[in-house]
Write an enzyme that holds these catalytic residues in place. Sequence first.
Site, PDB file in Angstrom:
ATOM      1  N   LYS A  34       0.861  -1.183   0.000  1.00  0.00           N
ATOM      2  CA  LYS A  34       0.000   0.000   0.000  1.00  0.00           C
ATOM      3  C   LYS A  34       0.892   1.225   0.000  1.00  0.00           C
ATOM      4  CE  LYS A  34      -4.238  -1.712   2.192  1.00  0.00           C
ATOM      5  NZ  LYS A  34      -5.192  -1.529   3.307  1.00  0.00           N
ATOM      6  N   ASP A 249     -17.141  -0.346 -22.916  1.00  0.00           N
ATOM      7  CA  ASP A 249     -18.430  -0.245 -22.239  1.00  0.00           C
ATOM      8  C   ASP A 249     -18.819   1.219 -22.036  1.00  0.00           C
ATOM      9  OD1 ASP A 249     -20.637  -1.238 -20.391  1.00  0.00           O
ATOM     10  OD2 ASP A 249     -19.476   0.011 -19.013  1.00  0.00           O
ATOM     11  N   GLU A 304     -19.817   0.726 -27.351  1.00  0.00           N
ATOM     12  CA  GLU A 304     -21.225   0.558 -26.970  1.00  0.00           C
ATOM     13  C   GLU A 304     -21.899   1.934 -26.990  1.00  0.00           C
ATOM     14  OE1 GLU A 304     -23.756  -1.447 -23.298  1.00  0.00           O
ATOM     15  OE2 GLU A 304     -22.149  -0.042 -22.861  1.00  0.00           O
TER      16      GLU A 304
END
Length: 601
Positions: A34, A249, A304
Amino acid sequence: TADHMSKNDLGIWEIFLPNNADGSPPIPHGSRVKVRMDTPSGTKDSIPAWIKYSVQTPGDIPYNGIYYDPPEEEKYVFKHPQPKRPKSLRIYETHVGMSSPEPKINTYANFRDEVLPRIKRLGYNAVQIMAIQEHSYYGSFGYHVTNFFAPSSRFGSPEDLKSLIDRAHELGLLVLMDVVHSHASSNTLDGLNGFDGTDTHYFHGGSRGHHWMWDSRVFNYGNKEVIRFLLSNARWWLEEYKFDGFRFDGATSMMYTHHGLQVTFTGSYHEYFGFATDVDAVVYLMLVNDLIHALYPEAVTIGEDVSGMPTFALPVQVGGVGFDYRLHMAVADKWIELLKGSDEGWEMGNIVHTLTNRRWLEKCVTYAESHDQALVGDKTIAFWLMDKDMYDFMALNGPSTPNIDRGIALHKMIRLITMALGGEGYLNFMGNEFGHPEWIDFPRGPQVLPTGKFIPGNNNSYDKCRRRFDLGDAEFLRYHGMQQFDQAMQHLEEKYGFMTSDHQYVSRKHEEDKVIVFEKGDLVFVFNFHWSNSYFDYRVGCLKPGKYKVVLDSDAGLFGGFGRIHHTGEHFTNGCQHDNRPHSFSVYTPSRTCVVYAPMN
């Protein structure tokens, strides 16, 4: 706190860690990592935005970033060349996790060994895979991405995914990725949202940065570093994993600040080139298409778009947005609209208009139904047609019903006319080729919405989150005939290439007879949508003279039909003009059938 990062000229915080004295990497492969940031709102730990792998530890809710750098002997080495782009695209839309007949999360390895050979056998030449980018919520279908550069760890390792793609290439299949650059998960613990403690690091601030329907974050495509992040992401999947292209998408959501929601597109140019257009997003789409095609000329991009944005599927060099294909979404909507009523009211002209109504020279991928229609809350075409009868009357050794006979016949007709007239590419969601029963329902527990509304769960069951391929394979079930027809349809297109043929002419749209006749290439398609009328000596027009034969018949016994057409018959043209065609021949066209004729010489 031992290792401090510095900001480079692009505003990116980075650090270089040299190998240890013994030559080992400073961060061992597989370590959890992290970054800790001191932000205006306090100290925050985040998964690095460019992380290449992340996993969910059992018992944990958020994902953990994994430093992924396996030793050379563990890295997958690609063995097979990528296939050349086919002229006609026949796409099998898939989801790895739900691709098993068993109620479980499937793996990349099992998909490689069990599903890819099925796709090849069915006659498709491309596989489109959803939910590749890591997403912490399984039920999002992969559309709420948390880690953009990481393949989903639910299904296996990155090397397993590479092995899957290499096997697909060995089979001659293109592998397209359903990529999500239109929005991002709103998760703050393991996603990009609030990455640096602010609302605006990758996204627009305020309401513009929040997608009100999808509960997700909207990228700021005017930010140079956001563009660099997303362009790098597209290149990463093509270069590292050897994907052959993308289905982008939510392109409509990107291109307009209203996201295409609660608006109706009529085709007027002010709808496309007004203040509601997000010019930065359109420019980004041009950039990503230009980059993809410059680096990988054989790569395929599909967008799309439901709006009909002009030049969407034209090259950037001529002023287009740059996609190779537009996903033709209006066709599926039209079928659902028609299926809500009786087929006795269907208008042949309306069907043909919807299938052929697309922008000049812009190629389309069409579909009768995709994963959208298979989700819980919606219905597949098979379910609209046959409903509860599918539970009790699909065995061949048992009785049928009028609903089943009608449903199987129309299911085949809808798919063939969509493929033949709807575009230059065709897409089918896995299992729908044989009329997969029921719906998709991801495992979920009960939840209470912010409005206070209670939504019951399904006991976290995987029972409706799988694909029962065994039903399509079972020769004693009617599903098998539907699967056989879809397979024959794909192989017919492979042989004749009718989707991309230069010649197309619709010669008949007869509202009283309920008959549609058209030519694609050398083939003549005859559709009789009438529910009861069969026509003897029915004359159909054609371009070329000669002798014609049946090459596909939806009424064949192999496909669950009634076998009313003799396939050995020969149909000779004569000099009689018909329906504005120079030649014609006579056929027998039974009710609710589609037959394809090809010249024999």
